[in-house]
Motif scaffolding. Structure first.
Motif, mmCIF file in Angstrom:
data_model
loop_
_atom_site.group_PDB
_atom_site.id
_atom_site.type_symbol
_atom_site.label_atom_id
_atom_site.label_comp_id
_atom_site.label_asym_id
_atom_site.label_seq_id
_atom_site.Cartn_x
_atom_site.Cartn_y
_atom_site.Cartn_z
ATOM 1 N N MET A 148 26.968 71.852 63.870
ATOM 2 C CA MET A 148 27.975 70.829 63.554
ATOM 3 C C MET A 148 29.106 70.847 64.581
ATOM 4 N N THR A 149 29.490 72.054 65.025
ATOM 5 C CA THR A 149 30.531 72.143 66.056
ATOM 6 C C THR A 149 30.075 71.454 67.341
ATOM 7 N N THR A 150 28.810 71.662 67.703
ATOM 8 C CA THR A 150 28.258 71.038 68.908
ATOM 9 C C THR A 150 28.268 69.518 68.776
ATOM 10 N N LEU A 151 27.886 69.017 67.595
ATOM 11 C CA LEU A 151 27.871 67.570 67.366
ATOM 12 C C LEU A 151 29.279 66.988 67.482
ATOM 13 N N LEU A 152 30.248 67.664 66.891
ATOM 14 C CA LEU A 152 31.625 67.182 66.973
ATOM 15 C C LEU A 152 32.149 67.235 68.404
ATOM 16 N N ALA A 153 31.744 68.250 69.146
ATOM 17 C CA ALA A 153 32.203 68.361 70.533
ATOM 18 C C ALA A 153 31.776 67.145 71.353
ATOM 19 N N PHE A 154 30.617 66.567 71.018
ATOM 20 C CA PHE A 154 30.140 65.381 71.745
ATOM 21 C C PHE A 154 30.748 64.092 71.204
ATOM 22 N N LEU A 155 30.856 63.975 69.873
ATOM 23 C CA LEU A 155 31.259 62.694 69.281
ATOM 24 C C LEU A 155 32.746 62.617 68.948
ATOM 25 N N LEU A 156 33.342 63.748 68.582
ATOM 26 C CA LEU A 156 34.751 63.756 68.196
ATOM 27 C C LEU A 156 35.385 65.062 68.680
ATOM 28 N N PRO A 157 35.605 65.199 69.980
ATOM 29 C CA PRO A 157 36.068 66.468 70.552
ATOM 30 C C PRO A 157 37.352 66.995 69.928
ATOM 31 N N GLY A 158 38.230 66.120 69.505
ATOM 32 C CA GLY A 158 39.491 66.574 68.939
ATOM 33 C C GLY A 158 39.342 67.356 67.653
ATOM 34 N N ALA A 159 38.215 67.166 66.954
ATOM 35 C CA ALA A 159 37.999 67.849 65.676
ATOM 36 C C ALA A 159 37.178 69.126 65.824
ATOM 37 N N ALA A 160 36.539 69.321 66.968
ATOM 38 C CA ALA A 160 35.587 70.415 67.132
ATOM 39 C C ALA A 160 36.240 71.784 66.955
ATOM 40 N N LEU A 161 37.389 72.005 67.594
ATOM 41 C CA LEU A 161 38.031 73.320 67.541
ATOM 42 C C LEU A 161 38.518 73.645 66.137
ATOM 43 N N VAL A 162 39.177 72.655 65.488
ATOM 44 C CA VAL A 162 39.674 72.879 64.125
ATOM 45 C C VAL A 162 38.511 73.201 63.193
ATOM 46 N N TYR A 163 37.425 72.412 63.320
ATOM 47 C CA TYR A 163 36.261 72.637 62.473
ATOM 48 C C TYR A 163 35.664 74.019 62.730
ATOM 49 N N ALA A 164 35.516 74.374 63.999
ATOM 50 C CA ALA A 164 34.902 75.655 64.348
ATOM 51 C C ALA A 164 35.697 76.816 63.766
ATOM 52 N N LEU A 165 37.027 76.754 63.880
ATOM 53 C CA LEU A 165 37.853 77.839 63.346
ATOM 54 C C LEU A 165 37.785 77.887 61.819
ATOM 55 N N ALA A 166 37.850 76.725 61.180
ATOM 56 C CA ALA A 166 37.802 76.689 59.719
ATOM 57 C C ALA A 166 36.434 77.164 59.201
#
Length: 554
Positions: A148-166
């Motif tokens: 999911m982090t990888t998917l967000l990194a491609f489609l919504l980069p701004g959310a990837a880090l927050v999601y990964a940490l959470a």
């Protein structure tokens, strides 16, 4: 946790089924996440579309149905594969444990009966599901978070880090903290469960005496106290789990808010569409399904770690006796002797003191004495279940500590006072004595103990099933069945420890009177508290750990 890793070789044997279970679990989670994400995209896109006729309803709806079917089938396959692997693991685990327990026999004085039963049942059960409810879900959650982090990194980069940490906090941080916080409580649950089993087992087996002596309330109080300890430990474990579940929900809220904020910014910038943002937001929420399972998994992992430590402790116990480095052969014959033998079960618990005893080859000897006099200890010494603290035990002149245990126990057979009749056929019960015995040999053994005519009268003869613990036999028949099994062995020495235990006086007298005839040609040592018939070669008295002068049979 290190104790669990000690069992990794058992998991490696089942790497195929366990890997399949892990893959199917990941497919199930991915399908569920994709299903919710696609549904969110579909509904949002349909609502925002101003050209309903031109909007393609069929492809998304087909995707929803397809993902639903994939999720159902993969979930079924995951359960099927996981439970099959778990049952195989349970079988391997019990084989591993029993292979290590046999050299430790007898365990009665080293572990309490309730403690031993708890380890064989509760601890094994706690460990056999460790993959299904702990290691598998943890692995699935980590993989799902990475995807999911990888998917967000491609489609919504701004959310990837927050999601990964959470997600890392929910999938790794919370379980680690829960295991650490629950470790002591998990050990208390395992220990309290063992105490409850032990008290319940003692109360059930001693029910008659408890009723006779009016001590049922005392037994009930002990059971209630043990159950209360277990309930309190489980409540503490549940409280830790509740806090962890709240922490997972808080992590999901942080990830959801972070994704929403990043999505709205991207939507305003025109780098992402509304339907895609809605789909990603719902997919983020769905991915935390794996983390919710981890709370239960981590709590079970704490108990499994405690159970693994107890099983490792049991399996790594030093045997009471070991094989010599260079075993000596055993000469033919069945002469046994004890020379200056002393033995005790601990400081101040001397059982035998400087015992000298000789038993001639082929003789039938009775060793008599009251309970606690040391009779059964002599039986254990003759089989080398324990070693004397002083003196020697010899078989045909050879110190039995210098011979291989397997050779010794082929030459000396023991029938204990609680020798079991197994829930199996008569044939299977007898073949325990010698697994290559022919039917003719089985019938000879049964005839020798006066059971042949009884077995022939049964509809299936040797293939008749005996009830659990020999309930379909009388007490005398059950003892004779065990004696027939012992006679089938090729042993030249037969030791019978309280063979008439549980028999009435008439059956006991008949049983003892038959023994010299039945065991003719073998050295027979009968350990008993009963009066011995006159057809025995010798009767030896044991009193307070000392052998008194022999006297004639009476």
């Amino acid at each position: 946790m290190r104790a669990i890793f000690a069992f990794l070789p058992l998991f490696v044997r089942l790497k195929g089924p366990l890997t399949l279970t892990l893959v199917l679990s990941l497919v199930t989670l991915a399908a569920g996440t994709a299903l919710l994400g696609l549904s969110g995209w579909f509904l949002t896109a349909a609502a925002l579309s101003t050209a309903g006729a031109a909007f393609n309803l069929f492809a998304p709806s087909a995707g929803v149905r397809g993902l639903s079917f994939i999720r159902i089938l993969s979930r079924y396959g995951e359960k099927l594969s996981g439970h099959d692997a778990t049952l195989k693991l349970l079988s391997d685990l019990r084989q591993w444990l029993f292979a290590r327990l046999f050299p430790l026999a007898p365990l009665g004085r080293r572990l309490g009966r309730g403690d031993l039963v708890s380890r064989l049942l509760g601890d094994v059960e706690a460990l056999d599901t460790v993959f299904l409810v702990a290691l598998g879900p943890i692995s699935t959650a980590v993989l799902a978070g990475v995807a999911m982090t990888t998917l967000l990194a491609f489609l919504l980069p701004g959310a990837a880090l927050v999601y990964a940490l959470a997600f890392a906090g929910a999938a790794i941080g919370v379980p680690v903290l829960l295991v650490a916080a629950s470790r002591r409580t998990g050990a208390e649950v395992v220990a309290a469960s063992g105490r409850l089993r032990g008290v319940a087992l003692d109360s059930i087996e001693g029910q008659q005496d408890l009723v006779i002596f009016g001590e049922t309330q005392s037994a009930r109080d002990q059971i209630e106290a043990a159950a209360g300890d277990l309930a309190r430990a489980r409540r503490r474990l549940g409280f830790h789990g509740t806090l962890a579940a709240g922490a997972v929900q808080g992590s999901m809220a942080i990830a959801t808010i972070g994704t929403l904020v990043a999505g709205l910014a991207a939507l305003e910038a025109g780098s992402i569409g509304g339907p895609l943002m809605a789909g990603l937001l719902l997919a983020v929420i769905a991915s935390f399904e794996a983390c919710a399972m981890l709370v239960r998994s981590a709590a079970r992992l704490a108990s499994a770690a405690a159970a693994a430590e107890r099983l490792q402790e049991l399996a790594t116990m030093e045997p009471a006796v070991t094989d010599p480095g260079a075993p000596r052969p055993i000469p033919d014959g069945g002469a046994m002797s004890l020379e200056g033998v002393s033995f005790g079960y601990g400081p101040g618990r001397r059982v035998l003191s400087r015992v000298n005893l000789g038993i001639a080859d082929g003789s039938c000897v009775a060793i008599r004495g009251p309970s606690g006099s040391g009779k059964s200890t002599i039986a254990q010494l003759l089989l080398r279940l324990v070693d004397p603290q002083a003196g020697r035990v010899r078989l045909n002149g050879v110190d039995i500590r210098t011979v291989a245990l397997a050779d010794l126990r082929r030459r000396v057979a023991l029938m204990t006072q609680d020798a079991p009749v197994f829930h199996d056929t008569i044939r299977a019960n007898l073949l325990i004595g010698r697994n290559d015995a022919s039917d003719e040999a089985l019938w000879q053994a049964l005839d020798a103990v006066h059971l042949g005519d009884f077995v022939r009268s049964l509809p299936r003869a040797l293939d008749t099933m005996l009830g659990e613990a020999g309930k379909t036999l009388s007490s005398g028949q059950a003892r004779r069945m065990c004696l027939a099994r012992t006679l089938l062995s090729n042993a030249s020495v037969i030791v019978l420890d309280e063979p008439t235990s549980g028999l009435d006086a008439e059956t006991e007298s008949a049983f003892l009177a038959d023994l010299p005839r039945i065991t003719a040609g073998k050295t027979t040592i009968v350990i008993t508290h009963a009066q011995v018939p006159a057809n025995y070669d010798r009767v030896i008295n044991v009193q307070a750990g000392r052998v008194s002068a022999d006297r004639s049979a009476m």
